[in-house]
Scaffold this motif. Structure first.
Motif, PDB file in Angstrom:
ATOM      1  N   SER A 250       0.811  -1.222   0.000  1.00  0.00           N
ATOM      2  CA  SER A 250       0.000   0.000   0.000  1.00  0.00           C
ATOM      3  C   SER A 250       0.842   1.269   0.000  1.00  0.00           C
ATOM      4  O   SER A 250       0.372   2.329  -0.422  1.00  0.00           O
ATOM      5  N   ASP A 251       2.090   1.194   0.456  1.00  0.00           N
ATOM      6  CA  ASP A 251       2.947   2.376   0.565  1.00  0.00           C
ATOM      7  C   ASP A 251       4.030   2.434  -0.501  1.00  0.00           C
ATOM      8  O   ASP A 251       4.854   3.355  -0.492  1.00  0.00           O
ATOM      9  N   ASP A 253       6.181   2.998  -3.900  1.00  0.00           N
ATOM     10  CA  ASP A 253       6.254   3.956  -5.000  1.00  0.00           C
ATOM     11  C   ASP A 253       6.090   3.177  -6.301  1.00  0.00           C
ATOM     12  O   ASP A 253       7.011   2.517  -6.776  1.00  0.00           O
ATOM     13  N   ARG A 254       4.924   3.239  -6.886  1.00  0.00           N
ATOM     14  CA  ARG A 254       4.591   2.392  -8.033  1.00  0.00           C
ATOM     15  C   ARG A 254       5.342   2.797  -9.301  1.00  0.00           C
ATOM     16  O   ARG A 254       5.377   2.035 -10.265  1.00  0.00           O
ATOM     17  N   THR A 255       5.929   3.986  -9.299  1.00  0.00           N
ATOM     18  CA  THR A 255       6.732   4.374 -10.456  1.00  0.00           C
ATOM     19  C   THR A 255       8.025   3.568 -10.527  1.00  0.00           C
ATOM     20  O   THR A 255       8.684   3.540 -11.570  1.00  0.00           O
ATOM     21  N   ARG A 296      -2.751   3.948  -8.162  1.00  0.00           N
ATOM     22  CA  ARG A 296      -2.473   4.225  -6.758  1.00  0.00           C
ATOM     23  C   ARG A 296      -3.178   3.176  -5.907  1.00  0.00           C
ATOM     24  O   ARG A 296      -4.213   2.619  -6.322  1.00  0.00           O
ATOM     25  N   SER A 298      -5.051   3.536  -3.440  1.00  0.00           N
ATOM     26  CA  SER A 298      -6.430   3.946  -3.142  1.00  0.00           C
ATOM     27  C   SER A 298      -7.397   3.622  -4.277  1.00  0.00           C
ATOM     28  O   SER A 298      -8.610   3.632  -4.078  1.00  0.00           O
ATOM     29  N   GLU A 299      -6.876   3.343  -5.470  1.00  0.00           N
ATOM     30  CA  GLU A 299      -7.722   3.051  -6.631  1.00  0.00           C
ATOM     31  C   GLU A 299      -7.828   1.552  -6.901  1.00  0.00           C
ATOM     32  O   GLU A 299      -8.371   1.141  -7.933  1.00  0.00           O
TER      33      GLU A 299
END
Length: 404
Positions: A250-251, A253-255, A296, A298-299
């Protein structure tokens, strides 16, 4: 040894071993001879260059080692030596690829999971005993004994170097996939020690699964397992901070996620799912794809994930599925519903003292606002894990919930 040579040797190892076993039998002797040939190549090829026919070179050297070994045996081997001496190794070089047969042999049902894993890494993966021992944090002598016992057990079971009969192939393939799954999981989150992950082990699991997929391109579960590995390993660059601190999904950095690997995994599972009833690896890959496609955290489409876990719980129920299902359910129906779902696991002998049950319960209690209970369960989970990065993360979570 250069990376290119290393990659070529790992790819050729099972082909060469399969050729020798098919011709001469005696898994243990052939495997030792191939290991010696691989060592000779590792020493010579970087300096002298890769030969024009690397597979034939390895077979020739392995047959010579095998001949030398039999020459040192007792008199009853003399006739075999005479045959070896007259036979040119060139006749053994063919286009046949016995890798899948070798997988089935290493995953023989007479062996324990630990022995299947060790033997697969050694015979199919081409890893040395020292490398396998290091991967699983055991002394080299211990791993050597495990591999030796596995070879003897295969011999005692009378296992033949041949594909299992059609009625047994599906069950045996599931063992092969389970071994690869265990190998990947151990590399992705090491069960003990100071490192969070072993990228060399996950890379080897992916390479071997690609090989099985090449040999069985229409099998949905093989494709599903490969997709699951790719979609999971794509997150590896974001799983830890530079100081080694674990970062939860959840935390992250997806980039930082490996986009080419993620795209390949999504494409693979998208093409595979519509072709038939999904198996457990396909469902797990589909869940991973839903996570990875969310820009993200949250999505994230938690409702879809809950639905996939409901299917997975019917197809392949087990305590870990229940734990992960509960986490997803908490995002849809709240933490109390999830706590109710995991309550029966306290009576499951496989999970009652597992750190994952304690850590999931702590997470749910924290989300429910029951801070003191959550702190106690985080602390318990930290004591139960043997992974130092996980222990530090859980201790940090417990410390953050202490009353001011």
């Amino acid at each position: 040894m250069t990376v290119s040579v290393d990659d070529e040797l790992r790819a050729l190892a099972p082909q060469v071993l399969g050729t020798l076993i098919r011709r001469y039998g005696r898994f243990d002797a052939c495997e030792d001879a191939v290991q010696e040939a691989l060592l000779a190549a590792a020493l010579q090829w970087p300096a002298e260059g890769v030969p024009a026919n690397p597979r034939g070179w390895l077979i020739t050297v392995a047959v010579r080692r095998l001949t030398d070994q039999f020459r040192s045996d007792d008199a009853r081997r003399r006739r075999e030596v005479a045959v070896f001496s007259l036979e040119s190794p060139d006749v053994l070089v063919s286009e046949n690829d016995d890798t899948l047969t070798l997988f089935f042999l290493c995953c023989h049902p007479s062996l324990s999971e630990a022995s299947q894993l060790a033997l697969t890494l050694r015979a199919v993966g081409g890893l040395t005993t020292a490398e396998i021992a290091a991967a699983f944090f055991v002394p080299e002598a211990t791993m050597a004994q495990r591999i030796s016992r596995a070879k003897q057990k295969i011999k005692q079971a009378g296992a033949q170097f041949a594909m299992p009969p059609p009625e047994e192939q599906a069950a045996r393939l599931q063992v092969v996939l389970q071994v690869l799954y265990l190998m990947f999981n151990e590399g992705y989150t090491t069960s003990s020690g100071t490192a969070l992950q072993r990228s060399d082990l996950t890379a080897e699991a992916i390479r071997l699964t690609r090989e099985v997929h090449r040999l069985l391109p229409t099998d949905g579960e093989v494709a599903g397992l490969l997709a699951l590995m790719l979609l999971t390993d794509a997150r590896r660059p974001a799983r830890a901070l530079p100081n080694g601190t674990l970062v939860p999904l959840s935390d992250q950095d997806r980039t930082l996620w490996a986009r080419p690997m993620l795209d390949e995994g999504v494409a693979l599972i998208t093409a595979t799912l519509p072709k038939g009833p999904p198996g457990p690896y396909q469902l797990q890959a589909a869940i991973a794809a839903v996570h990875d496609e969310a820009p993200r955290a949250s999505e994230t489409d938690w409702l879809q994930i809950v639905g996939l876990y409901q299917l997975l719980a019917r197809v392949a129920p087990n305590p870990m599925v229940t734990l992960n299902h509960a986490v997803a359910l908490s995002m849809v129906k709240g933490p109390e519903a999830a706590l109710h779902m995991i309550a029966p696991l306290d009576d499951d002998a496989r999970m009652a003292k597992h750190h994952r049950l304690a850590s999931v319960r702590a997470h749910l209690l924290e989300r429910a606002g029951r801070r003191e209970e959550a702190r106690e369960w985080y602390a318990l989970a930290a004591r139960r894990t043997t992974s130092l990065p996980e222990q530090r993360y859980l201790e940090g979570k417990a410390a953050a919930l202490r009353s001011p």
